[in-house]
Design a protein around this motif. Structure first.
Motif, PDB file in Angstrom:
ATOM      1  N   LEU A  34       0.865  -1.170   0.000  1.00 15.28           N
ATOM      2  CA  LEU A  34       0.000   0.000   0.000  1.00 15.28           C
ATOM      3  C   LEU A  34       0.902   1.220   0.000  1.00 15.28           C
ATOM      4  CD1 LEU A  34      -2.953   1.031   0.340  1.00 15.28           C
ATOM      5  CD2 LEU A  34      -2.537   1.034   2.805  1.00 15.28           C
ATOM      6  N   ARG A  35       0.743   2.050  -1.040  1.00 17.03           N
ATOM      7  CA  ARG A  35       1.647   3.197  -1.196  1.00 17.03           C
ATOM      8  C   ARG A  35       0.962   4.484  -0.789  1.00 17.03           C
ATOM      9  NH1 ARG A  35       2.946   0.985  -7.201  1.00 17.03           N
ATOM     10  NH2 ARG A  35       3.834  -1.002  -6.507  1.00 17.03           N
ATOM     11  N   PRO A  36       1.761   5.510  -0.500  1.00 19.90           N
ATOM     12  CA  PRO A  36       1.185   6.781  -0.045  1.00 19.90           C
ATOM     13  C   PRO A  36       0.152   7.311  -1.031  1.00 19.90           C
ATOM     14  CG  PRO A  36       3.573   6.830   0.175  1.00 19.90           C
ATOM     15  CD  PRO A  36       3.234   5.553  -0.533  1.00 19.90           C
ATOM     16  N   GLY A  37      -0.953   7.777  -0.502  1.00 20.19           N
ATOM     17  CA  GLY A  37      -1.947   8.458  -1.320  1.00 20.19           C
ATOM     18  C   GLY A  37      -2.837   7.558  -2.156  1.00 20.19           C
ATOM     19  N   GLU A  38      -2.708   6.255  -2.025  1.00 16.61           N
ATOM     20  CA  GLU A  38      -3.504   5.396  -2.901  1.00 16.61           C
ATOM     21  C   GLU A  38      -4.602   4.645  -2.149  1.00 16.61           C
ATOM     22  OE1 GLU A  38      -1.777   2.015  -4.837  1.00 16.61           O
ATOM     23  OE2 GLU A  38      -0.995   1.140  -2.994  1.00 16.61           O
ATOM     24  N   ILE A  39      -5.569   4.213  -2.937  1.00 16.17           N
ATOM     25  CA  ILE A  39      -6.518   3.228  -2.447  1.00 16.17           C
ATOM     26  C   ILE A  39      -6.231   1.937  -3.197  1.00 16.17           C
ATOM     27  CG2 ILE A  39      -8.927   2.524  -2.362  1.00 16.17           C
ATOM     28  CD1 ILE A  39      -9.704   5.400  -1.907  1.00 16.17           C
ATOM     29  N   HIS A  40      -5.861   0.928  -2.429  1.00 16.48           N
ATOM     30  CA  HIS A  40      -5.567  -0.372  -3.022  1.00 16.48           C
ATOM     31  C   HIS A  40      -6.714  -1.304  -2.633  1.00 16.48           C
ATOM     32  CE1 HIS A  40      -2.346  -3.729  -3.733  1.00 16.48           C
ATOM     33  NE2 HIS A  40      -3.526  -4.064  -4.199  1.00 16.48           N
ATOM     34  N   ALA A  41      -7.502  -1.683  -3.612  1.00 15.22           N
ATOM     35  CA  ALA A  41      -8.664  -2.525  -3.313  1.00 15.22           C
ATOM     36  C   ALA A  41      -8.285  -3.989  -3.411  1.00 15.22           C
ATOM     37  CB  ALA A  41      -9.793  -2.215  -4.287  1.00 15.22           C
ATOM     38  N   VAL A  42      -8.834  -4.769  -2.496  1.00 18.57           N
ATOM     39  CA  VAL A  42      -8.679  -6.218  -2.565  1.00 18.57           C
ATOM     40  C   VAL A  42     -10.068  -6.797  -2.789  1.00 18.57           C
ATOM     41  CG1 VAL A  42      -8.027  -8.312  -1.327  1.00 18.57           C
ATOM     42  CG2 VAL A  42      -6.675  -6.218  -1.043  1.00 18.57           C
ATOM     43  N   GLU A  75     -13.566  -4.872  -0.571  1.00 16.81           N
ATOM     44  CA  GLU A  75     -14.915  -4.422  -0.892  1.00 16.81           C
ATOM     45  C   GLU A  75     -15.539  -5.307  -1.963  1.00 16.81           C
ATOM     46  OE1 GLU A  75     -16.773  -1.959   0.795  1.00 16.81           O
ATOM     47  OE2 GLU A  75     -18.131  -3.158  -0.430  1.00 16.81           O
ATOM     48  N   HIS A  76     -16.837  -5.574  -1.778  1.00 18.18           N
ATOM     49  CA  HIS A  76     -17.588  -6.331  -2.778  1.00 18.18           C
ATOM     50  C   HIS A  76     -18.284  -5.419  -3.781  1.00 18.18           C
ATOM     51  CE1 HIS A  76     -17.321 -10.551  -2.001  1.00 18.18           C
ATOM     52  NE2 HIS A  76     -17.584 -10.424  -0.708  1.00 18.18           N
ATOM     53  N   ASP A  77     -18.529  -4.186  -3.346  1.00 24.39           N
ATOM     54  CA  ASP A  77     -19.275  -3.247  -4.184  1.00 24.39           C
ATOM     55  C   ASP A  77     -18.382  -2.792  -5.343  1.00 24.39           C
ATOM     56  OD1 ASP A  77     -20.372  -0.979  -5.340  1.00 24.39           O
ATOM     57  OD2 ASP A  77     -21.289  -0.305  -3.460  1.00 24.39           O
ATOM     58  N   MET A  78     -18.635  -3.369  -6.523  1.00 24.44           N
ATOM     59  CA  MET A  78     -17.750  -3.121  -7.657  1.00 24.44           C
ATOM     60  C   MET A  78     -17.798  -1.693  -8.159  1.00 24.44           C
ATOM     61  SD  MET A  78     -15.758  -5.299  -8.312  1.00 24.44           S
ATOM     62  CE  MET A  78     -15.540  -6.435  -7.019  1.00 24.44           C
ATOM     63  N   ASP A  79     -18.973  -1.064  -8.060  1.00 21.01           N
ATOM     64  CA  ASP A  79     -19.050   0.342  -8.471  1.00 21.01           C
ATOM     65  C   ASP A  79     -18.080   1.169  -7.644  1.00 21.01           C
ATOM     66  OD1 ASP A  79     -20.955  -0.233 -10.297  1.00 21.01           O
ATOM     67  OD2 ASP A  79     -22.659   0.239  -8.972  1.00 21.01           O
ATOM     68  N   ALA A  80     -18.095   0.907  -6.327  1.00 22.66           N
ATOM     69  CA  ALA A  80     -17.214   1.654  -5.434  1.00 22.66           C
ATOM     70  C   ALA A  80     -15.752   1.348  -5.760  1.00 22.66           C
ATOM     71  CB  ALA A  80     -17.517   1.296  -3.986  1.00 22.66           C
ATOM     72  N   VAL A  81     -15.449   0.071  -5.951  1.00 21.82           N
ATOM     73  CA  VAL A  81     -14.060  -0.317  -6.205  1.00 21.82           C
ATOM     74  C   VAL A  81     -13.554   0.336  -7.491  1.00 21.82           C
ATOM     75  CG1 VAL A  81     -12.584  -2.249  -6.859  1.00 21.82           C
ATOM     76  CG2 VAL A  81     -14.139  -2.471  -4.911  1.00 21.82           C
TER      77      VAL A  81
END
Ligand SMILES: Nc1ncnc2c1ncn2[C@@H]1O[C@H](COP(=O)(O)OP(=O)(O)OP(=O)(O)O)[C@@H](O)[C@H]1O
Ligand SMILES: [Mg+2]
Lengths: 327, 249
Positions: free
Chosen positions: B28-36, B204-210
């Motif tokens: 996980l890098r600075p400033g990012e959102i890393h979705a799993v 997250e399961h919500d693909m729109d959000a991801v």
């Protein structure tokens, strides 16, 4: 004023008015009964900190009650026999001074709670109950088999211990002293529940993993709660021994642990005045029904059952309605 | 890799014969959102548990802010600045919303051994707690008992408690679960702005959000990361489509 505050105020009023009436009507036995109730209440206020706030079902609070009792018995018996408690490496004399005895009772039971807690808090649920019970039994049998302080027969003290400025032999004065201590501890307990520590402990009871996730240690919070709880019950034990001028292993028995818990449950777990209401009701039933039948505890059992089954949070809950006190 | 805030290296964890984490390496890098993302039972929560410290990996390491924290407790990692939210809300239900947020503030203060003085009237604690509640829009229900909140409000409170810690990284396990489309949209907007404060590892399961939020996505299937990449790369990945996305992409 909330309804619970009103109920509490009524209980407080009774604690002043009934012994006051007894003094006026020259009914010293009523004062003794009231003293017994107030001391039981104090023991149960102690348990309520572990049980109500911390969720720790300790079935071993007689350990602290009994240790407090023996702190009184041992110190006072050495004083009345003019023998030092210990001569090496330094001399410790017995004492007939209540403040010193109380302090000793508090420290000894706090240490016991710390040691028991360190082991028992590794577990939870039924195992926690069993470990606290097991410690209680261990210390009970130790007291029975240790002849130096009376063994099974217990220890008698000829004259009640003293408090500066008071004549503790006068029932109403000793009662006043006990009531004052109860009120101080109730105040402390109310402050504790609202304090940052109380907030964290309250959460540790409900969601320990959440507490860890914010960087706090739920087990350590509960340990400190158990130590405070044990110390208060220990203080009550010293007073109880002074009331009876007698201490015996009975004070350490599991039945005693059960009774302290019954006070809390009758009155209302986690309610500030729950332990007080419970202890008063217990002593009343014990006195009224105990005169009629040896099996009065059966009636106590029925009362207890009705209260638990009603699910209203003890007598205080029934009178004052639901909802936790602190917000 | 060197500038990663949070990383796992070869994390492996078995429950009996089941390999719930199989050699997982991600960062996980600075400033990012890393979705799993990944199907039910893929091992997402198990991964989060090992990152936050509630589960010990059989093998592999977890690094946070340049330190190996693999053997550290949940508490120690929280104190370092790891803010976790739970898939199943972990809140003190008998307490008010404000009290739950205060708990976070108290944890952040690192001083729980205060036996006198009201927690509710403690200015520094209260300011911190209320600020967090306001940010997620729960300011109006601060004095409501948590048990009386709607499911969606509890999810928000879960995030608010993490906010009180001022974390250096967030690890969130399905914050949108059960929020409804309106709530999801709101929280999506909020997380979007949050990444500048601290990066978010977002399960997250919500693909729109991801797809709206993620800078990178890792796809977990049967405990293995089968792909890591940008939204477009993951959408185009045939293995991912087969294993997980199906027609959703
Ligand atoms: N403590 C445990 N003991 C045994 N098996 C477990 C344990 N925890 C999880 N598992 C199993 O490990 C696998 C991964 O579980 P995990 O909860 O990590 O999945 P997940 O990806 O978070 O699923 P979901 O999307 O449903 O939340 C599942 O098959 C689960 O049954
Ligand atoms: Mg999960």
């Amino acid at each position: 004023m909330t309804r619970e505050a009103a109920v509490n105020a009524v209980i407080l009023l009774l604690l002043v008015a009934v012994p006051g009436w007894a003094l006026y009507a020259d009914e010293p036995f009523t004062i003794t009964l009231a003293t017994r109730a107030v001391i039981f209440a104090l023991a149960a206020v102690g348990l309520n900190i572990a049980l109500g706030l911390g969720g720790l079902v300790s079935l071993g609070h007689a350990v602290y009650f009994g240790l407090g009792g023996y702190a009184m018995g041992v110190l006072a018996s050495h004083a009345q026999n003019y023998t030092p408690l210990m001569e090496w490496p330094f001399v410790i004399e017995g004492t007939k001074s209540m403040p010193v005895i109380w302090l000793t009772a508090i420290v000894v039971s706090a240490i016991a709670a710390l040691l028991i807690g360190l082991l028992a808090l590794r577990t939870s649920g039924v195992y926690f109950i069993m470990i606290t019970l097991a410690f209680g039994q261990m210390i009970y049998f130790f007291a029975i088999s240790w002849p130096a302080y009376g063994g099974e027969d217990g220890l008698s003290i000829y004259v009640r211990n003293g408090f500066p400025g008071l004549n503790t032999l006068v029932p109403i004065q000793f009662y006043g002293l006990c009531l004052a201590l109860l009120l101080i501890v109730l105040l402390f307990s109310a402050l504790l529940a609202r304090s940052p520590f109380g907030l964290a402990l309250n959460a540790a009871r409900q969601v320990p993993h959440r507490v860890e996730t914010v960087g706090l240690d739920p087990v350590r919070l509960k340990l400190v709660a158990l130590v405070i709880s044990g110390a208060i019950t220990g203080l009550a034990g010293a007073l109880f021994a002074d009331l009876n001028r007698f201490v015996s292993p009975t004070m350490l028995s599991w039945q005693m642990s059960g009774e302290i818990m019954v006070f809390v449950i009758i009155g209302g777990v986690a309610r500030l005045f729950g332990p007080v209401a419970g202890a008063v009701i217990f002593v009343l039933l014990e006195h009224l029904l105990g005169g009629i039948s040896e099996y009065w505890q059966v009636f106590l059992g029925i009362v207890l059952l009705l209260i638990v089954l009603s699910g209203k949070g003890g007598v205080i809950g029934m009178l004052a309605g639901r909802g936790r006190a602190h917000d | 890799m060197t500038d990663a805030i949070l990383s796992t290296h070869g994390i492996t964890k078995s429950f009996g014969a089941l390999k719930a984490s199989d050699d997982i390496t991600l960062d996980l890098r600075p400033g990012e959102i890393h979705a799993v993302i990944g199907p039910n039972g893929a091992g997402k929560s198990t991964l989060i548990g090992q990152i936050s410290g509630s589960l010990a990996p059989d093998a592999g390491t977890v690094r946070f802010l340049g330190q190996d924290v693999t053997r550290e407790t949940v508490r120690a990692r929280a104190q370092r600045g790891l803010g976790r939210t739970f898939q199943i809300s972990a809140l003190a239900m008998e307490d008010t919303v404000l009290q739950n947020a205060l708990l976070g503030a108290l944890g952040a203060s690192g001083r729980p051994w205060r036996f006198f003085g009201s927690a509710l009237r403690n200015r520094p604690l209260r300011d911190r707690a209320e600020a967090a509640l306001d940010r997620v829009g729960l300011g109006d229900v601060a004095s409501v008992r948590t048990a009386e909140l709607s499911h969606g409000q509890r999810r928000l409170l879960e995030v608010a408690v993490a906010l009180t810690l001022d974390p250096k990284a967030f690890v969130m396990d399905e914050p949108m679960a059960g929020l409804g489309s309106e709530g999801s949209k709101q929280l999506t907007g909020f997380l979007d702005s949050l990444r500048t404060e601290a990066p978010i590892l977002l399960v997250e399961h919500d693909m729109d959000a991801v797809f709206a939020l993620a800078d990178r996505i890792s796809v977990l299937v049967y405990g293995r990361v089968i792909a890591t990449g940008t939204v477009d790369e993951i959408r185009a990945d045939p293995a991912v489509r087969e294993a997980y996305l199906g027609d959703a992409a």
